[in-house]
Design an enzyme around this catalytic site. Sequence first.
Site, mmCIF file in Angstrom:
data_model
loop_
_atom_site.group_PDB
_atom_site.id
_atom_site.type_symbol
_atom_site.label_atom_id
_atom_site.label_comp_id
_atom_site.label_asym_id
_atom_site.label_seq_id
_atom_site.Cartn_x
_atom_site.Cartn_y
_atom_site.Cartn_z
ATOM 1 N NE ARG A 36 -2.694 1.763 3.260
ATOM 2 C CZ ARG A 36 -3.663 2.118 4.779
ATOM 3 N NH1 ARG A 36 -4.361 1.800 4.178
ATOM 4 N NH2 ARG A 36 -2.927 2.264 5.724
ATOM 5 C CB THR A 79 -1.687 7.464 -3.459
ATOM 6 O OG1 THR A 79 -1.586 6.074 -3.737
ATOM 7 C CG2 THR A 79 -0.587 8.007 -3.949
ATOM 8 C CG ASP A 92 3.040 -1.543 10.066
ATOM 9 O OD1 ASP A 92 3.130 -3.014 10.161
ATOM 10 O OD2 ASP A 92 3.244 -0.726 9.451
ATOM 11 C CG ASP A 128 6.918 -2.014 11.100
ATOM 12 O OD1 ASP A 128 7.183 -3.105 10.383
ATOM 13 O OD2 ASP A 128 6.766 -1.089 10.474
#
Length: 234
Positions: free
Chosen positions: A124, A128, A222, A225
Site C-alpha cells: 500500500r 496515496t 503497524d 512491524d
Amino acid sequence: MTTWTRPAIDAADITRYLGVNVFELPKLPGLIALHTEARDADTGQERFVRSTQRIIRLLLETALSHLEHRPRAVTTPTGRVFDGLAPAEPTLYAVSVPRAGDALESGLREIRPDARLGKILIQRDTTTKQPTLLFRKLPSDIAGNEVLLLDPTIATGGTLLTAVNELIAAGVEENRIVVVNVLTCPEAIATVLSRRPDLRIVTSHIDDTLTDEAFMSPGIGDFGDRFHGTLRRG
C-alpha cells in the site's frame, strides 16, 4: 496520481452486515484484556506477540466453524452414539497477505498443519493509500474450494479487495471466501461489502472509525512491524 478519499459513512450503516456477513467475537473481558495489552503503546514485541497470538487462536477457531460441515456420528467410550459434525472438505485452503498475515498463518499451522497455504503480497502506497499487487502464489487446485483469507488489519479495504480479486480470478467463488481479521473499522466494512457483498468477515474487533490519514482509531499501530519487531527506534 490517484489518492485515497476517506468514505463518508455513519457507523450505523454497518449494522445490517453484523451476523450476516460480519461476525465479531463476543466482547468478553478476557478478549478485551488481550486487546488492551496489544494496543498499549508501551507493549514491546514479546508481549505483543503473546497477546495477539492468543487473540488469533480464538479468531481462527471461530473462522473454521464458518466453513461448511457435514453430519458425522461417532461411538463414544460408553458405547453410545454422538451425532456430531466434521469438515465437509478434508483439505483446508488458506491464503495470507504478508507480512502481517504471516502471524495468522503461523497460528493456523498450529491448529491445522495440513492446511494448503498461498500468499498474495500487496504493497500500500504510504501517500496515496492505493494498493499494488507484487506477488501471488496459490495452490494449483484452489479453484472451487472454500478459502480462509488471512489479513490481520483492514483499514481502507483496498488491500483486501485486491486480494479477493486475485482469488476470484483463480476460480474461488466470492461466497466461499472467509476473511480472518484481527481488527477492522466501519469504513472498511462498508467499502469492502458494497463491492463484494457475498464475502464473510470474521473479526476480533471493529474499531470506532478511520482517520483522515487512513489509520484505524483507536488502532493498534503497524501490526506487522510490532509482531516481527521491525519498528524504528529513535
